[in-house]
Each structure stands twice: as structure tokens, then as C-alpha cells.
Enzyme design. Structure first.
Site, PDB file in Angstrom:
ATOM      1  N   ASP A  67     -14.887  -0.804  -5.849  1.00 26.60           N
ATOM      2  CA  ASP A  67     -15.071  -0.037  -4.623  1.00 26.60           C
ATOM      3  C   ASP A  67     -15.193   1.455  -4.894  1.00 26.60           C
ATOM      4  O   ASP A  67     -14.982   1.921  -6.019  1.00 26.60           O
ATOM      5  CB  ASP A  67     -13.914  -0.298  -3.646  1.00 26.60           C
ATOM      6  CG  ASP A  67     -12.548  -0.335  -4.337  1.00 26.60           C
ATOM      7  OD1 ASP A  67     -12.360   0.402  -5.324  1.00 26.60           O
ATOM      8  OD2 ASP A  67     -11.664  -1.083  -3.891  1.00 26.60           O
ATOM      9  N   ASN A 136      -1.015  -4.394   2.570  1.00 29.47           N
ATOM     10  CA  ASN A 136      -1.367  -5.304   3.664  1.00 29.47           C
ATOM     11  C   ASN A 136      -2.119  -6.541   3.162  1.00 29.47           C
ATOM     12  O   ASN A 136      -2.670  -7.303   3.955  1.00 29.47           O
ATOM     13  CB  ASN A 136      -2.183  -4.569   4.732  1.00 29.47           C
ATOM     14  CG  ASN A 136      -3.508  -4.027   4.212  1.00 29.47           C
ATOM     15  OD1 ASN A 136      -3.855  -4.226   3.041  1.00 29.47           O
ATOM     16  ND2 ASN A 136      -4.259  -3.346   5.069  1.00 29.47           N
ATOM     17  N   HIS A 138      -4.774  -6.489   1.067  1.00 26.42           N
ATOM     18  CA  HIS A 138      -6.201  -6.313   0.770  1.00 26.42           C
ATOM     19  C   HIS A 138      -6.461  -6.398  -0.735  1.00 26.42           C
ATOM     20  O   HIS A 138      -5.595  -6.105  -1.553  1.00 26.42           O
ATOM     21  CB  HIS A 138      -6.765  -5.022   1.374  1.00 26.42           C
ATOM     22  CG  HIS A 138      -6.366  -3.744   0.712  1.00 26.42           C
ATOM     23  ND1 HIS A 138      -5.889  -2.659   1.406  1.00 26.42           N
ATOM     24  CD2 HIS A 138      -6.400  -3.344  -0.588  1.00 26.42           C
ATOM     25  CE1 HIS A 138      -5.642  -1.665   0.568  1.00 26.42           C
ATOM     26  NE2 HIS A 138      -5.948  -2.064  -0.649  1.00 26.42           N
ATOM     27  N   GLU A 143     -10.180  -5.463   3.866  1.00 26.60           N
ATOM     28  CA  GLU A 143      -9.011  -5.333   4.718  1.00 26.60           C
ATOM     29  C   GLU A 143      -8.788  -6.603   5.554  1.00 26.60           C
ATOM     30  O   GLU A 143      -9.720  -7.377   5.785  1.00 26.60           O
ATOM     31  CB  GLU A 143      -9.199  -4.133   5.657  1.00 26.60           C
ATOM     32  CG  GLU A 143      -9.333  -2.792   4.950  1.00 26.60           C
ATOM     33  CD  GLU A 143      -7.998  -2.191   4.535  1.00 26.60           C
ATOM     34  OE1 GLU A 143      -7.075  -2.945   4.169  1.00 26.60           O
ATOM     35  OE2 GLU A 143      -7.882  -0.953   4.584  1.00 26.60           O
TER      36      GLU A 143
END
Length: 242
Positions: A67, A136, A138, A143
Site C-alpha cells: 500500500d 481493527n 485490517h 479496512e
């Protein structure tokens, strides 16, 4: 799933680097998927040591980063291109043309995502994909959501992700709101996935990711479906597995 828990960071770093080094020694033209953030820094340091000792060459390797932030200049201190150069690329013999990172400053981000997908298709398959894990759940910047995108795409970062990354910036307002990320489908196509998780603050989410129900609300749970998942945890992150 092949899960290892290490009592100290150095052992974890050496184990992670050893897996990568062994692959490249056996497959000089290996395709590696690379991650950023605090988690893999020590592993990259060990790779540089192995290179400096003449134990491994990256001349034939091709790399794809997971990313990149949208809108940060490539030479910004917190861009993932800068990160990769500082921690790995500037210290090994990987040709620049074989190191791929999404261009978060492309005029047409959709076209950039399509181009990155084409490069990944040409590479056929990632031999080893390194992953960290977000608080979380990811992976990459995929996400939690009702559904997940298979290929490279633009994503709006969740507030908790921006807060977690704010420590690298002066203020949270400087943290980009969007990123380009390799999709979950591409990640799961890798021959081997190397998941590295450190710290007590990740203990609960890594346990849920690897033992809980599979759900797109915790993207990392999809790793349970992978036939060759290697997990390296420090003692704090692994405490719920013991």
C-alpha cells in the site's frame, strides 16, 4: 496454520528474515510482497545484515508493496516509498525497476490501481507476502467493511487507523485520509503468507483474527482460509494462544 511465539524481538526478527532469506536463496527470482509500519523494521534490518554478509542477493527478486498513502509526496518522510528506501532498498542490491509501490500521487488513481493489478498479473503469483495487522483487523489497508475488494483499490482510512498512524506525524490532521492498497484477493493468492504481530495491544485482535468467525468486519479472519499461513508473534501478542 504454522504459529510461532517468540520470547524476544531478536529471535522473531531472525526467524522472519530467515524465512525470506531461505526462499530467495532457493528461488533467486522470487516475488516478495512487502509491508511497512513498525512491525517489519527489525526483519528488514536482519535482511540487510544477511546481504552484507554475502548470504543473499536480491538482484533477481521482484517486490510489490501492499500500500501507499494518497497525496503524500513520494519523498515525504512518512511515505512508504521513503520507508522502504530507508529500511531496505538503499541497503541491498534490488534493482529499482523491480521494486513496485503504488503511486499515491497519480493523476488518475483508478488507472494507477489498474496498472498495479496488471503488474501483479504479469508477476503471476507472489511467493511470500509479509503482513502486519491493524488494531481493527485490517491487512494492507483493507479496512473492515460489509464487503472487501479483491484487487488494488483506493480506500478511505478508518479514523482508528489514522489515529494509530498519527504517532508518525506531527498531528492527526497530517495523516492522509486515503490510501491505495492491494486487495484481499491478491493477498490471499500468495503462495505463502507471513503474518507478523507484536505487542500486548494486538493480542486480542490477532487471537480473534486466527480463531474467530470469518467475517469481512475483521479482514484478517480471511487468512484462516489460506493453505500456507505462517504466523510469528512476540510473547505479548501471543499471550492468548498459550
Amino acid at each position: 496454520m504454522n504459529l510461532h511465539i517468540f520470547q524476544n524481538q531478536q529471535e522473531l526478527n531472525e526467524a522472519g528474515a530467515g524465512i525470506i532469506t531461505s526462499l530467495v536463496q532457493m528461488q533467486p527470482k522470487a516475488v516478495l510482497g512487502l509491508a511497512t509500519g513498525g512491525t517489519p523494521v527489525g526483519i528488514y534490518e536482519e535482511l540487510v545484515k544477511a546481504y552484507n554478509k554475502g548470504r543473499v542477493s536480491f538482484k533477481g527478486v521482484t517486490t510489490f508493496n501492499l500500500d501507499e498513502y494518497v497525496g503524500l509526496p513520494a519523498d515525504h518522510s512518512e511515505s512508504y516509498r521513503t520507508y522502504m528506501q530507508q529500511h531496505l532498498f538503499n541497503h541491498i542490491d534490488l534493482p529499482a525497476a523491480q521494486a513496485h509501490i503504488p503511486n499515491g500521487n497519480a493523476v488518475d488513481l483508478e488507472a494507477e490501481c489498474a496498472h498495479y493489478n496488471e503488474l501483479l498479473e504479469e508477476a503471476k503469483q507472489i511467493d511470500l507476502q509479509i503482513l502486519g495487522l491493524g488494531h481493527n483487523g485490517h491487512i494492507g489497508f483493507n479496512e473492515p467493511d460489509d464487503s472487501l475488494v479483491s484487487g488494488t483499490h483506493r480506500v478511505e482510512l478508518k479514523e482508528e487507523t489514522r489515529e494509530a498512524n498519527a504517532r508518525y506525524f506531527n498531528t492527526i490532521d497530517e495523516v492522509p485520509t486515503h490510501a491505495l492498497t492491494m486487495g484481499v484477493g491478491t493477498i490471499l493468492k500468495a503462495k505463502t503468507i507471513l503474518l507478523i504481530v507484536r505487542g500486548a495491544d494486538k493480542a486480542e485482535i490477532v487471537h480473534r483474527a486466527l480463531t474467530g468467525p470469518i467475517t469481512t468486519e475483521i479482514p484478517a479472519t480471511l487468512l484462516q482460509t489460506h493453505p500456507h499461513l505462517v504466523v510469528l508473534l512476540d510473547a505479548e501478542a501471543g499471550r492468548l494462544f498459550e
